[in-house]
Design a protein around this motif. Structure first.
Motif, PDB file in Angstrom:
ATOM      1  N   VAL A   1      -2.597   2.388  10.736  1.00 46.42           N
ATOM      2  CA  VAL A   1      -3.458   1.637  11.413  1.00 46.42           C
ATOM      3  C   VAL A   1      -2.657  -0.199  10.228  1.00 46.42           C
ATOM      4  O   VAL A   1      -3.130  -0.220  10.322  1.00 46.42           O
ATOM      5  N   ALA A   2      -1.364   0.735   9.692  1.00 46.81           N
ATOM      6  CA  ALA A   2      -0.714  -0.511   8.713  1.00 46.81           C
ATOM      7  C   ALA A   2      -0.141  -1.225   9.483  1.00 46.81           C
ATOM      8  O   ALA A   2      -0.127  -1.184  11.026  1.00 46.81           O
TER       9      ALA A   2
ATOM     10  N   CYS B   1       0.655   5.896   7.103  1.00 42.48           N
ATOM     11  CA  CYS B   1      -0.571   5.116   7.482  1.00 42.48           C
ATOM     12  C   CYS B   1      -0.420   4.727   9.089  1.00 42.48           C
ATOM     13  O   CYS B   1       0.666   4.094   9.754  1.00 42.48           O
TER      14      CYS B   1
ATOM     15  N   CYS C   1       0.153  -4.677   4.495  1.00 40.19           N
ATOM     16  CA  CYS C   1      -0.042  -3.090   3.668  1.00 40.19           C
ATOM     17  C   CYS C   1       1.341  -3.245   3.258  1.00 40.19           C
ATOM     18  O   CYS C   1       2.053  -2.461   2.137  1.00 40.19           O
TER      19      CYS C   1
ATOM     20  N   TRP D   1      -6.484  -1.955   3.160  1.00 43.61           N
ATOM     21  CA  TRP D   1      -7.011  -3.710   4.147  1.00 43.61           C
ATOM     22  C   TRP D   1      -7.487  -4.021   5.004  1.00 43.61           C
ATOM     23  O   TRP D   1      -8.813  -4.595   5.396  1.00 43.61           O
ATOM     24  N   ARG D   2      -7.826  -2.877   5.532  1.00 47.38           N
ATOM     25  CA  ARG D   2      -8.681  -2.625   6.888  1.00 47.38           C
ATOM     26  C   ARG D   2      -9.763  -1.761   6.857  1.00 47.38           C
ATOM     27  O   ARG D   2     -10.217  -0.648   8.094  1.00 47.38           O
TER      28      ARG D   2
ATOM     29  N   CYS E   1       0.930  -1.290   0.240  1.00 50.07           N
ATOM     30  CA  CYS E   1      -0.112   0.039   0.145  1.00 50.07           C
ATOM     31  C   CYS E   1       0.569   1.172  -0.076  1.00 50.07           C
ATOM     32  O   CYS E   1       1.818   1.401   0.816  1.00 50.07           O
TER      33      CYS E   1
ATOM     34  N   PRO F   1      -3.505  -3.038  -1.777  1.00 58.80           N
ATOM     35  CA  PRO F   1      -4.548  -3.551  -1.459  1.00 58.80           C
ATOM     36  C   PRO F   1      -6.016  -3.121  -2.730  1.00 58.80           C
ATOM     37  O   PRO F   1      -5.316  -1.704  -3.518  1.00 58.80           O
TER      38      PRO F   1
ATOM     39  N   PHE G   1       0.019   4.116   0.737  1.00 57.05           N
ATOM     40  CA  PHE G   1       0.230   5.172   2.347  1.00 57.05           C
ATOM     41  C   PHE G   1       0.358   4.402   3.369  1.00 57.05           C
ATOM     42  O   PHE G   1       0.896   5.514   4.180  1.00 57.05           O
ATOM     43  N   ALA G   2       1.520   2.714   3.278  1.00 57.45           N
ATOM     44  CA  ALA G   2       1.338   2.723   3.959  1.00 57.45           C
ATOM     45  C   ALA G   2       2.700   3.253   5.139  1.00 57.45           C
ATOM     46  O   ALA G   2       2.653   3.004   6.740  1.00 57.45           O
TER      47      ALA G   2
END
Ligand code: SF4
Length: 233
Positions: free
Chosen positions: A201-202, A199, A206, A225-226, A193, A211, A195-196
């Motif tokens: 909440v990675a 992020c 991720c 993913w979340r 991802c 995703p 943005f990982a």
């Protein structure tokens, strides 16, 4: 298309009327006098005062707001089915911003032209749009109708953008929450991802797998993913 900086989008050595007329002549093959009459009509449509005189003004003889109105007049002169407005109000003060946004929405309803806004300003999105696509690092990360997007954002980037907007209901804020880090370079391939690295909440997956954009509600999709947990948070 309406570009974001009306000072550099208009040619300084031609009158505004001639520049609007040029678009009309090229697209409709109208004569010069018919095209100039259309230019004046368009300036009237976008509510520039005294259009008979303004049509002969050079860009430097107009204020920034007026130049942007002239750009809108030029963009609408050939009755497009789609108007792309790229940050159309960023170079303007807030009072003129509000006036131009109201005008674009009003013209959209009167002329039937669809409008695509490109903006970083979520206030503009909330006031003017029906359907929103959030992009990050060149990819769609969320799309939804405007009500669902603001009620239940499903991507951490969208949430971060919303948190970083001043909200008078929160009272005095010493500091706005920011999204840490910077946008990744697109010169290198991105694994997982995009943005990982930023992020909050990675998780492991991720960083390994990208995703895909998937449905998380009716007419609401997110590439995360979340997403379901993010929406419920
Ligand atoms: S896929 Fe992972 S890193 Fe990317 S936005 Fe969702 S939770 Fe964050």
């Amino acid at each position: 298309m309406i570009f974001q900086d009306p000072m550099t989008s208009l040619n300084p050595v031609y009158t505004v009327g001639r520049q609007i007329a040029e678009a009309v002549q090229i697209h409709t093959k109208a004569s010069r006098s018919v095209a100039m009459a259309k230019a004046e009509e368009m300036l009237r449509l976008v509510r520039i005062a005294d259009p008979e005189r303004r049509v002969n003004n050079y860009p430097h003889e107009m204020s920034g707001g007026m130049r942007q109105l002239a750009m809108i007049a030029m963009a609408l002169a050939c009755s497009p089915e789609l108007l792309i407005a790229d940050e159309p109000t960023t170079a303007l003060d807030v009072t003129i911003q509000a006036q131009i946004l109201r005008l674009i929405v009003d013209l959209k309803e009167r002329t039937g032209t669809a409008v695509m806004f490109i903006t970083h300003d979520l206030g503009v999105v909330a006031e003017t749009c029906q359907r929103v696509i959030v992009m990050y690092a060149g990819r769609i990360v969320e799309q939804a109708n405007v009500i669902d997007l603001f009620a239940r954002p499903a991507h951490p980037y969208t949430q971060g953008l919303m948190r970083s907007v001043p909200d008078r209901r929160r009272g005095r804020q010493r500091r706005l929450p920011e999204i840490p880090g910077i946008v990744p370079s697109l010169r290198e391939p991105i694994v997982g991802c995009s943005f990982a690295p930023r992020c909050p909440v990675a998780i492991d997956i991720c960083r390994d797998k990208t995703p895909a954009l998937r449905d998380v509600g009716s007419s609401h999709a997110a590439a995360c993913w979340r997403a379901e947990e993010v929406m419920g948070a």
